[in-house]
Design a protein around this motif. Sequence first.
Motif, short mmCIF file in Angstrom:
data_model
loop_
_atom_site.label_atom_id
_atom_site.label_comp_id
_atom_site.label_asym_id
_atom_site.label_seq_id
_atom_site.Cartn_x
_atom_site.Cartn_y
_atom_site.Cartn_z
N LEU A 46 -9.01 11.55 6.02
CA LEU A 46 -7.66 10.64 6.44
C LEU A 46 -8.78 8.83 7.09
CD1 LEU A 46 -5.20 9.80 5.88
CD2 LEU A 46 -4.46 9.95 8.43
N GLU A 47 -9.08 9.45 8.07
CA GLU A 47 -9.65 8.66 8.60
C GLU A 47 -10.80 7.27 7.70
OE1 GLU A 47 -9.99 6.97 11.59
OE2 GLU A 47 -8.84 8.38 12.04
N ALA A 104 1.03 -1.22 -0.24
CA ALA A 104 -0.18 0.26 -0.23
C ALA A 104 1.22 1.23 -0.11
CB ALA A 104 -1.43 0.13 1.28
N ILE A 105 1.02 2.41 -0.56
CA ILE A 105 1.50 3.50 -1.14
C ILE A 105 -0.03 4.49 -0.45
CG2 ILE A 105 2.51 5.33 -2.24
CD1 ILE A 105 3.47 2.78 -4.30
N ILE A 106 0.97 5.21 0.30
CA ILE A 106 -0.83 6.13 1.50
C ILE A 106 0.57 7.26 0.61
CG2 ILE A 106 -1.00 7.18 3.82
CD1 ILE A 106 -1.64 4.11 4.73
N ASP A 107 0.08 7.76 -0.44
CA ASP A 107 1.00 9.22 -0.31
C ASP A 107 -0.31 10.60 0.46
OD1 ASP A 107 1.39 11.77 -1.73
OD2 ASP A 107 1.81 11.01 -3.65
N TYR A 114 4.92 5.16 2.58
CA TYR A 114 4.08 6.52 3.46
C TYR A 114 4.63 7.65 2.63
CZ TYR A 114 2.51 10.19 6.72
OH TYR A 114 1.65 11.23 7.38
N LEU A 115 4.16 8.41 1.94
CA LEU A 115 4.86 9.35 1.58
C LEU A 115 3.96 10.49 2.74
CD1 LEU A 115 5.17 7.67 -0.62
CD2 LEU A 115 5.11 9.63 -2.24
N ALA A 116 5.49 10.95 3.43
CA ALA A 116 4.60 12.26 4.56
C ALA A 116 5.09 13.84 4.22
CB ALA A 116 5.34 11.98 5.84
N LEU A 151 -0.31 17.77 10.93
CA LEU A 151 0.44 17.45 11.05
C LEU A 151 0.95 15.96 11.59
CD1 LEU A 151 2.34 20.43 8.45
CD2 LEU A 151 0.47 17.73 7.14
N GLU A 152 1.38 16.53 12.65
CA GLU A 152 1.58 15.71 13.22
C GLU A 152 0.81 14.23 13.22
OE1 GLU A 152 4.08 14.36 18.08
OE2 GLU A 152 3.70 16.91 16.88
N ALA A 153 -0.38 14.90 13.87
CA ALA A 153 -0.80 13.80 14.31
C ALA A 153 -1.70 12.93 12.88
CB ALA A 153 -3.36 14.79 14.72
N ARG A 154 -1.85 13.71 11.89
CA ARG A 154 -1.19 12.84 10.69
C ARG A 154 -0.72 11.98 10.32
NH1 ARG A 154 1.87 15.33 4.95
NH2 ARG A 154 2.64 14.72 7.00
N ASP A 155 0.56 12.11 10.55
CA ASP A 155 1.98 10.94 10.75
C ASP A 155 1.80 9.95 11.79
OD1 ASP A 155 3.24 12.95 9.13
OD2 ASP A 155 4.11 14.05 10.57
N ARG A 156 0.88 10.24 12.77
CA ARG A 156 0.90 9.08 14.35
C ARG A 156 -0.40 8.53 13.85
NH1 ARG A 156 4.18 9.50 18.47
NH2 ARG A 156 5.03 11.82 18.94
N ARG A 157 -1.42 9.23 12.98
CA ARG A 157 -2.62 7.86 12.59
C ARG A 157 -2.13 7.31 11.25
NH1 ARG A 157 -4.98 4.63 13.07
NH2 ARG A 157 -7.59 4.25 12.77
N VAL A 158 -0.93 7.34 10.71
CA VAL A 158 -0.40 6.53 9.75
C VAL A 158 0.05 5.88 10.39
CG1 VAL A 158 0.42 6.38 7.25
CG2 VAL A 158 -1.28 8.38 7.86
N PHE A 159 1.26 5.24 10.60
CA PHE A 159 2.24 4.97 12.02
C PHE A 159 1.31 3.93 12.83
CE2 PHE A 159 5.42 9.14 11.61
CZ PHE A 159 6.14 7.81 10.91
#
Length: 309
Positions: A213-214, A154-157, A231-233, A253-261
């Motif tokens: 995102l969710e 999966a490429i999450i861009d 993941y393209l952050a 943006l930090e919340a975005r990153d943490r959700r993907v991780f």
Amino acid sequence: MQAFYATQFVLQLPAGHRFPMGKYQLLRDRLAAEVPEVQLMQAEPATDGELALVHTPGYIAAISDGTVAPAVMREIGFPWSAAMADRARRSVGATIAACRSAQRDGVAANIAGGTHHAYADKGGGFCVFNDAAVAARLMQAEAARSRRQPLRVAIIDLDVHQGNGTARVFQADPTVFTLSIHGQKNFPFRKEAGDLDVDLPDGTGDETYLHALEIALGDLERRFEPDLVIYLAGADPHEGDRLGRLKLTWDGLEARDRRVFDWAWQRGVPLAFAMAGGYGNRIEDTVQVQVNTFRAAADYARRWHNRPR
């Protein structure tokens, strides 16, 4: 957590060029000073054979020897040089190395990369070769030696610009899922159809973005079971980005990153990430977004380290 770099290979760009080449060295310096959990490793260049998993032999040769057509170089946005060709290979090599490291350790990174506008036979939008696409294909080829079913990637861009090159490469390929959340009216102005494209209006802020995102991650989960996430952050959804047109804060943006991780962690799926775009009015703001991504990644790397085997 390992992070791979090619910051010593710097392109000498004309005065006033809008690509912020200095951000990579600034990021590496801050990681070395502030995030000691990150092990910085020099990237090796991708080989012709690795690049040819995605790119046409003629395009690879033209980039390597400088015979690429001027119109193609204008679309890429960099002047050709041997240093440019070498750096492009190393940017791909760094994502390849990050994918291998992630499959061992859970999380790993490329300090550059995210060159998602590159097609099989041409580049564009500051992208020469498509690092995520090449790495995905190579990880599948390496995994085929030891497993019956194809490795599913999966490429999450989450760069603000749609990953048009990546979408085109993997169209009609059921083993790679491309998810892109991007600005509806932003570059590229002719989008390619990916597996899941989420277009956001100009001015989108934290709450709307994180809700989108969710929903997208839920859709991805229903439709696909990845064995690896790339993941393209991108830092360019930040409100201080001159090319982004969205309004995410540092916290958003930090919340975005943490959700993907967290999404990958909960499913036990290794994740490799690349920095993708970032064009802040202040280069320090772009670097801060990226440092925050690495801090979040380091937290999840510790979780992977302590994960029951």
